[in-house]
Design a protein around this motif. Structure first.
Motif, PDB file in Angstrom:
ATOM      1  N   LEU A   2     -29.789  -4.636  15.974  1.00 54.17           N
ATOM      2  CA  LEU A   2     -28.512  -5.237  16.382  1.00 54.17           C
ATOM      3  C   LEU A   2     -28.730  -6.491  17.217  1.00 54.17           C
ATOM      4  CD1 LEU A   2     -27.037  -2.730  15.312  1.00 54.17           C
ATOM      5  CD2 LEU A   2     -25.721  -2.695  17.445  1.00 54.17           C
ATOM      6  N   THR A   3     -29.655  -6.444  18.143  1.00 54.99           N
ATOM      7  CA  THR A   3     -29.761  -7.533  19.120  1.00 54.99           C
ATOM      8  C   THR A   3     -30.518  -8.743  18.594  1.00 54.99           C
ATOM      9  OG1 THR A   3     -31.775  -6.591  20.099  1.00 54.99           O
ATOM     10  CG2 THR A   3     -29.649  -5.930  21.073  1.00 54.99           C
ATOM     11  N   ASP A   4     -31.511  -8.522  17.726  1.00 47.90           N
ATOM     12  CA  ASP A   4     -32.341  -9.650  17.277  1.00 47.90           C
ATOM     13  C   ASP A   4     -31.486 -10.707  16.572  1.00 47.90           C
ATOM     14  OD1 ASP A   4     -34.593  -8.716  18.400  1.00 47.90           O
ATOM     15  OD2 ASP A   4     -35.650  -8.229  16.524  1.00 47.90           O
ATOM     16  N   GLY A   5     -31.526 -11.904  17.088  1.00 43.76           N
ATOM     17  CA  GLY A   5     -30.794 -13.004  16.463  1.00 43.76           C
ATOM     18  C   GLY A   5     -29.316 -13.064  16.795  1.00 43.76           C
ATOM     19  N   ALA A   6     -28.808 -12.035  17.484  1.00 42.07           N
ATOM     20  CA  ALA A   6     -27.386 -12.090  17.868  1.00 42.07           C
ATOM     21  C   ALA A   6     -27.202 -13.150  18.950  1.00 42.07           C
ATOM     22  CB  ALA A   6     -26.920 -10.730  18.365  1.00 42.07           C
ATOM     23  N   ARG A   7     -26.086 -13.855  18.890  1.00 41.21           N
ATOM     24  CA  ARG A   7     -25.875 -14.942  19.859  1.00 41.21           C
ATOM     25  C   ARG A   7     -25.471 -14.407  21.233  1.00 41.21           C
ATOM     26  NH1 ARG A   7     -25.818 -20.115  17.269  1.00 41.21           N
ATOM     27  NH2 ARG A   7     -27.345 -19.790  15.624  1.00 41.21           N
ATOM     28  N   PHE A   8     -24.701 -13.322  21.246  1.00 41.91           N
ATOM     29  CA  PHE A   8     -24.332 -12.686  22.507  1.00 41.91           C
ATOM     30  C   PHE A   8     -23.638 -11.367  22.214  1.00 41.91           C
ATOM     31  CE2 PHE A   8     -20.836 -15.710  21.551  1.00 41.91           C
ATOM     32  CZ  PHE A   8     -19.755 -14.850  21.491  1.00 41.91           C
ATOM     33  N   MET A   9     -23.451 -10.571  23.281  1.00 40.34           N
ATOM     34  CA  MET A   9     -22.576  -9.403  23.182  1.00 40.34           C
ATOM     35  C   MET A   9     -21.402  -9.622  24.129  1.00 40.34           C
ATOM     36  SD  MET A   9     -23.200  -5.336  23.717  1.00 40.34           S
ATOM     37  CE  MET A   9     -21.788  -4.247  23.997  1.00 40.34           C
ATOM     38  N   TYR A  10     -20.210  -9.396  23.613  1.00 35.73           N
ATOM     39  CA  TYR A  10     -18.986  -9.591  24.389  1.00 35.73           C
ATOM     40  C   TYR A  10     -18.540  -8.248  24.961  1.00 35.73           C
ATOM     41  CZ  TYR A  10     -14.017 -10.366  25.293  1.00 35.73           C
ATOM     42  OH  TYR A  10     -12.781 -10.426  25.877  1.00 35.73           O
ATOM     43  N   CYS A  11     -18.463  -8.178  26.292  1.00 39.93           N
ATOM     44  CA  CYS A  11     -18.197  -6.906  26.974  1.00 39.93           C
ATOM     45  C   CYS A  11     -16.976  -7.010  27.885  1.00 39.93           C
ATOM     46  CB  CYS A  11     -19.383  -6.537  27.876  1.00 39.93           C
ATOM     47  SG  CYS A  11     -20.990  -6.575  27.070  1.00 39.93           S
ATOM     48  N   LEU A  12     -16.240  -5.905  27.984  1.00 35.83           N
ATOM     49  CA  LEU A  12     -15.124  -5.798  28.935  1.00 35.83           C
ATOM     50  C   LEU A  12     -15.336  -4.524  29.732  1.00 35.83           C
ATOM     51  CD1 LEU A  12     -13.352  -6.406  25.814  1.00 35.83           C
ATOM     52  CD2 LEU A  12     -12.203  -7.598  27.681  1.00 35.83           C
ATOM     53  N   PRO A  13     -16.147  -4.586  30.788  1.00 36.10           N
ATOM     54  CA  PRO A  13     -16.543  -3.349  31.462  1.00 36.10           C
ATOM     55  C   PRO A  13     -15.414  -2.660  32.233  1.00 36.10           C
ATOM     56  CG  PRO A  13     -18.086  -5.146  31.932  1.00 36.10           C
ATOM     57  CD  PRO A  13     -16.864  -5.756  31.315  1.00 36.10           C
ATOM     58  N   ASN A  14     -14.387  -3.408  32.657  1.00 30.23           N
ATOM     59  CA  ASN A  14     -13.367  -2.823  33.534  1.00 30.23           C
ATOM     60  C   ASN A  14     -12.003  -2.694  32.869  1.00 30.23           C
ATOM     61  OD1 ASN A  14     -14.925  -2.445  35.932  1.00 30.23           O
ATOM     62  ND2 ASN A  14     -14.859  -4.657  36.270  1.00 30.23           N
ATOM     63  N   PHE A  15     -11.578  -1.448  32.634  1.00 30.34           N
ATOM     64  CA  PHE A  15     -10.201  -1.163  32.182  1.00 30.34           C
ATOM     65  C   PHE A  15      -9.872  -2.026  30.981  1.00 30.34           C
ATOM     66  CE2 PHE A  15     -10.430  -1.243  36.938  1.00 30.34           C
ATOM     67  CZ  PHE A  15     -10.816   0.076  37.045  1.00 30.34           C
ATOM     68  N   GLN A  16     -10.755  -1.890  30.014  1.00 30.76           N
ATOM     69  CA  GLN A  16     -10.735  -2.737  28.818  1.00 30.76           C
ATOM     70  C   GLN A  16      -9.363  -2.833  28.163  1.00 30.76           C
ATOM     71  OE1 GLN A  16     -11.404  -1.343  25.105  1.00 30.76           O
ATOM     72  NE2 GLN A  16     -13.026  -2.744  24.461  1.00 30.76           N
TER      73      GLN A  16
ATOM     74  N   LEU B 295     -25.126 -11.670  27.664  1.00 36.25           N
ATOM     75  CA  LEU B 295     -23.924 -10.841  27.768  1.00 36.25           C
ATOM     76  C   LEU B 295     -22.759 -11.685  28.279  1.00 36.25           C
ATOM     77  CD1 LEU B 295     -25.395  -7.614  29.477  1.00 36.25           C
ATOM     78  CD2 LEU B 295     -24.913  -7.972  27.032  1.00 36.25           C
ATOM     79  N   LEU B 296     -21.617 -11.603  27.601  1.00 37.20           N
ATOM     80  CA  LEU B 296     -20.393 -12.194  28.138  1.00 37.20           C
ATOM     81  C   LEU B 296     -19.588 -11.065  28.761  1.00 37.20           C
ATOM     82  CD1 LEU B 296     -19.157 -14.625  25.321  1.00 37.20           C
ATOM     83  CD2 LEU B 296     -21.126 -14.816  26.844  1.00 37.20           C
ATOM     84  N   GLU B 297     -19.291 -11.205  30.039  1.00 38.48           N
ATOM     85  CA  GLU B 297     -18.560 -10.164  30.767  1.00 38.48           C
ATOM     86  C   GLU B 297     -17.152 -10.679  31.063  1.00 38.48           C
ATOM     87  OE1 GLU B 297     -19.913  -9.419  34.837  1.00 38.48           O
ATOM     88  OE2 GLU B 297     -19.389  -7.291  34.583  1.00 38.48           O
ATOM     89  N   ASP B 298     -16.168 -10.130  30.367  1.00 40.18           N
ATOM     90  CA  ASP B 298     -14.782 -10.562  30.537  1.00 40.18           C
ATOM     91  C   ASP B 298     -14.116  -9.569  31.480  1.00 40.18           C
ATOM     92  OD1 ASP B 298     -12.376 -11.851  30.236  1.00 40.18           O
ATOM     93  OD2 ASP B 298     -12.126 -11.394  28.112  1.00 40.18           O
ATOM     94  N   ASP B 299     -13.615 -10.077  32.612  1.00 43.88           N
ATOM     95  CA  ASP B 299     -13.183  -9.145  33.668  1.00 43.88           C
ATOM     96  C   ASP B 299     -11.839  -9.512  34.281  1.00 43.88           C
ATOM     97  OD1 ASP B 299     -13.347  -6.984  35.377  1.00 43.88           O
ATOM     98  OD2 ASP B 299     -14.515  -8.052  36.884  1.00 43.88           O
ATOM     99  N   PRO B 300     -10.775  -9.512  33.484  1.00 46.96           N
ATOM    100  CA  PRO B 300      -9.471  -9.844  34.083  1.00 46.96           C
ATOM    101  C   PRO B 300      -8.872  -8.720  34.917  1.00 46.96           C
ATOM    102  CG  PRO B 300      -9.237  -9.459  31.709  1.00 46.96           C
ATOM    103  CD  PRO B 300     -10.702  -9.396  32.013  1.00 46.96           C
ATOM    104  N   TYR B 301      -9.349  -7.484  34.676  1.00 46.05           N
ATOM    105  CA  TYR B 301      -8.685  -6.328  35.300  1.00 46.05           C
ATOM    106  C   TYR B 301      -9.502  -5.674  36.415  1.00 46.05           C
ATOM    107  CZ  TYR B 301      -6.397  -6.845  30.768  1.00 46.05           C
ATOM    108  OH  TYR B 301      -5.767  -7.361  29.674  1.00 46.05           O
TER     109      TYR B 301
ATOM    110  N   GLY C 103      -7.612   2.426  36.260  1.00 46.30           N
ATOM    111  CA  GLY C 103      -7.175   1.109  36.706  1.00 46.30           C
ATOM    112  C   GLY C 103      -6.626   0.329  35.520  1.00 46.30           C
ATOM    113  N   GLY C 104      -6.180  -0.893  35.786  1.00 43.74           N
ATOM    114  CA  GLY C 104      -5.745  -1.771  34.709  1.00 43.74           C
ATOM    115  C   GLY C 104      -4.332  -1.526  34.244  1.00 43.74           C
ATOM    116  N   MET C 105      -4.074  -1.798  32.969  1.00 42.41           N
ATOM    117  CA  MET C 105      -2.706  -1.902  32.470  1.00 42.41           C
ATOM    118  C   MET C 105      -2.438  -1.100  31.191  1.00 42.41           C
ATOM    119  SD  MET C 105      -2.436  -6.078  33.237  1.00 42.41           S
ATOM    120  CE  MET C 105      -1.196  -6.265  31.987  1.00 42.41           C
ATOM    121  N   PHE C 106      -3.474  -0.386  30.671  1.00 49.06           N
ATOM    122  CA  PHE C 106      -3.314   0.185  29.330  1.00 49.06           C
ATOM    123  C   PHE C 106      -3.736   1.653  29.213  1.00 49.06           C
ATOM    124  CE2 PHE C 106      -4.420  -4.363  28.859  1.00 49.06           C
ATOM    125  CZ  PHE C 106      -3.199  -4.815  28.379  1.00 49.06           C
TER     126      PHE C 106
END
Lengths: 392, 392
Positions: free
Chosen positions: B158-172, B198-204, B319-322
């Protein structure tokens, strides 16, 4: 950790102008480089009142997420403003953008594949070259003269298969030139017959010093033109509120691209702009900006006549924010800039505005940001430098 | 006039959620579909004061063009906020974005070529899929469970050659789930060893109901993580002010891409946000949002227990909204939606959140926009519909 940049990212280079502007931020530098509107024209009191009114009457929608297309009353204002002389613009053709720079980004995404041919003026707006470049087109420079692109140069060789032609008919950045009405007619006719979409970028159209405005390309062929406008030069650039008008089918794709780009332009800034302008404010305000810029332009042109060597040529703009200067062949304005900055005066070299072969003996002067007293001083310095470099 | 859309534009489809939200704008619809923060949390008075202060003390820079990187004091605020526990974030790593959605657009542009492999959670945030899709990657869905992506599933295949992994660790968005600390450690370790950004998207992240926050992926490997944050959920979404923190070399490319995208995020909104929060306002304000959302979440969970059939499963977010709902296998939530809307209640079907095989028996409920009294009523309606459709 190392990562792989995309092809387009590897080709990205920082804007030459951007780097220059950083140097010229030193307060002792008289900078004719920036294209920053004069803060004297910012309607601070009107904006203060608009903020208060909005936060009193409609705080929740002004602070909430909003529709991707933009704030409906502002879109209606735009549609109405452009519906005249028999042309009817529908609100469904209007998209509010985060500055008209975003319009360029969205149009590039939606219309350009790698290697697509894109026609541009010679020279053209650098920010458009940057935005389109991310989609990796092949730029074709359309032969142009002091009045703008030459319609008869648009042969089928150039137009066939081209995705669009990018045009700045009014007081173009960087040259300040304006495309005459007959050329507008010829251009839209030829483009229409060739099935060539025209992008009309018009941030400066309202800034005609005598107040007269030439007909837009949009008005000549509404289904064959995407028109971009902006509140940056007639209201305040710090709000980043622009708009585009596109045929509906194209508009739909642009909305989808905009949704992915930033969901929507800030609700708050859109409402402040609309609240401030909805009852005709711009009709009073724009003439004041025109007058100021016309006066600053005259001061600069007078100073240039007095201080510049005879071998240097320039245009006399009828509006907008820029004068375009041609030095004798062989003089490189980029090299001249280093010496100018050493003497605390700055301009923008012309080369980066050319998509293909740069004319490196050109440069752009802006007369709107620097106060009049400083214009004379800066031009005198620049003139002395030019005389010492090229004689005359 | 016909024109040629780019390949990417031809693949663009309108967001299912977007179309649904349009239908649910009718006032009689109780909509659990939107992810709109509660307007009750918008700090209107604080914003009014900030607007006044800025237009009094610094009107010109607040209304003028500004640097692409963002307003320096706001960038410093972000850098300081994330510099803790031995991690030092430099201001040169911070880029202010026009909402964190723009961060996704810029990262897609700078990191994805056509066909590049991009790893995402199963399911993941739809807006990210839309933003990345414009660069035409190949999405790979990383096996995930109720706690988030499973680190051991990140094999070299999975990881070899992948450009990044997009993650939402908090209350996705959409599941509301939070990635436990041990998984965060494993994930950053495995990614670091594999050279996977790793891209860590953390709005919540700030909206943990009990107030405790788990360590960010950024804090675990600052050189291997891009962190995205937003003021939309803790201040006001209508300003569209977000930010990202990236390793400096990547930051430089993102700045160039941002310059082409919209020159800069509005000077005015950046300054209003900074003026409002600079002396600790959020530390008082965020707990109030947490309390409101925790309470609304409890009301919805209670109502679901009371009204939903036993064969339906859901999580209890911290936590979060969903809340994420799983219907019995074979039940298609998209078809259910039509019937729900006919009864004036709405949700978002889960399928669009899956990059690859959709689990069409899932749906997302948001409890933050609808007042508590209406939550009970809407859930009762939805429960009755579910019982009539699937029994139980």
């Amino acid at each position: 950790m190392s990562w792989t940049f995309s092809e387009r990212a590897r080709k990205l280079t920082s804007s030459a102008i951007r780097e220059i502007l950083k140097v010229t931020e030193r307060p002792e530098v008289i900078s004719f480089a920036g294209g920053l509107p004069s803060p004297a024209t910012f309607p601070v009191d009107r904006i203060r009142k608009a903020c208060e009114d909005i936060l009193t009457t409609a705080p929740s929608p002004a602070l909430q997420y909003g529709p991707t297309e933009g704030y409906l009353p502002l879109r209606e204002w735009v549609a109405e403003r452009y519906s005249k002389d028999g042309v009817k613009i529908g609100v469904n053709q209007v998209l509010i953008t985060t500055g008209s720079q975003q319009g360029l980004d969205l149009l590039g995404k939606v219309l350009i594949d790698v290697g697509s041919r894109v026609l541009v003026e010679t020279p053209t707006y650098l920010g458009a070259l940057q935005a389109f470049s991310l989609s990796e087109p092949t730029f074709v420079s359309v032969p142009s003269d002091d009045s703008g692109p030459i319609p008869s140069a648009l042969t089928r060789d150039l137009t066939d298969g081209a995705r669009f032609m990018y045009c700045l008919p009014n007081f173009q950045n960087p040259t300040g030139r304006r495309l005459p009405t007959d050329r507008r007619q010829q251009l839209t006719k030829i483009a229409g017959e060739a099935g060539l979409l025209l992008l009309e970028d018009d941030p400066y159209g309202a800034l005609s010093y005598k107040g007269e405005q030439l007909p837009t390309l949009l008005s000549m062929n509404p289904q064959g033109v995407v028109h971009m406008g902006s509140f940056s030069k007639v209201f305040a650039p710090g709000f980043r509120v622009g708009y585009l008008i596109a045929p509906e089918k194209l508009h739909g794709k642009l909305v989808q691209a905009k949704q992915a780009a930033d969901l929507h332009t800030p609700s708050f800034t859109q409402r402040v702009v609309h609240e401030a302008i909805k009852t005709g404010f711009l009709d009073d305000h724009i003439p004041k900006i025109r007058e100021l810029y016309a006066s600053q332009c005259r001061v600069m042109l007078e100073a240039m006549k007095h201080h510049f060597p005879a071998s240097v040529q320039w245009n006399e703009p009828e509006g907008g924010m820029f004068i375009w200067v041609k030095l004798p062949k062989g003089v490189d304005s980029m090299k001249l800039l280093d010496k100018a900055i050493a003497q605390n005066v700055a301009f923008v070299p012309g080369a980066p505005f050319f998509a293909n072969e740069p004319q490196s003996n050109t440069l752009r002067l802006s007369f709107v940001t620097v106060p009049q007293a400083k214009i004379e001083e800066g031009i005198a310095k620049l003139g002395a430098l030019l005389k010492s470099e090229i004689g005359g």
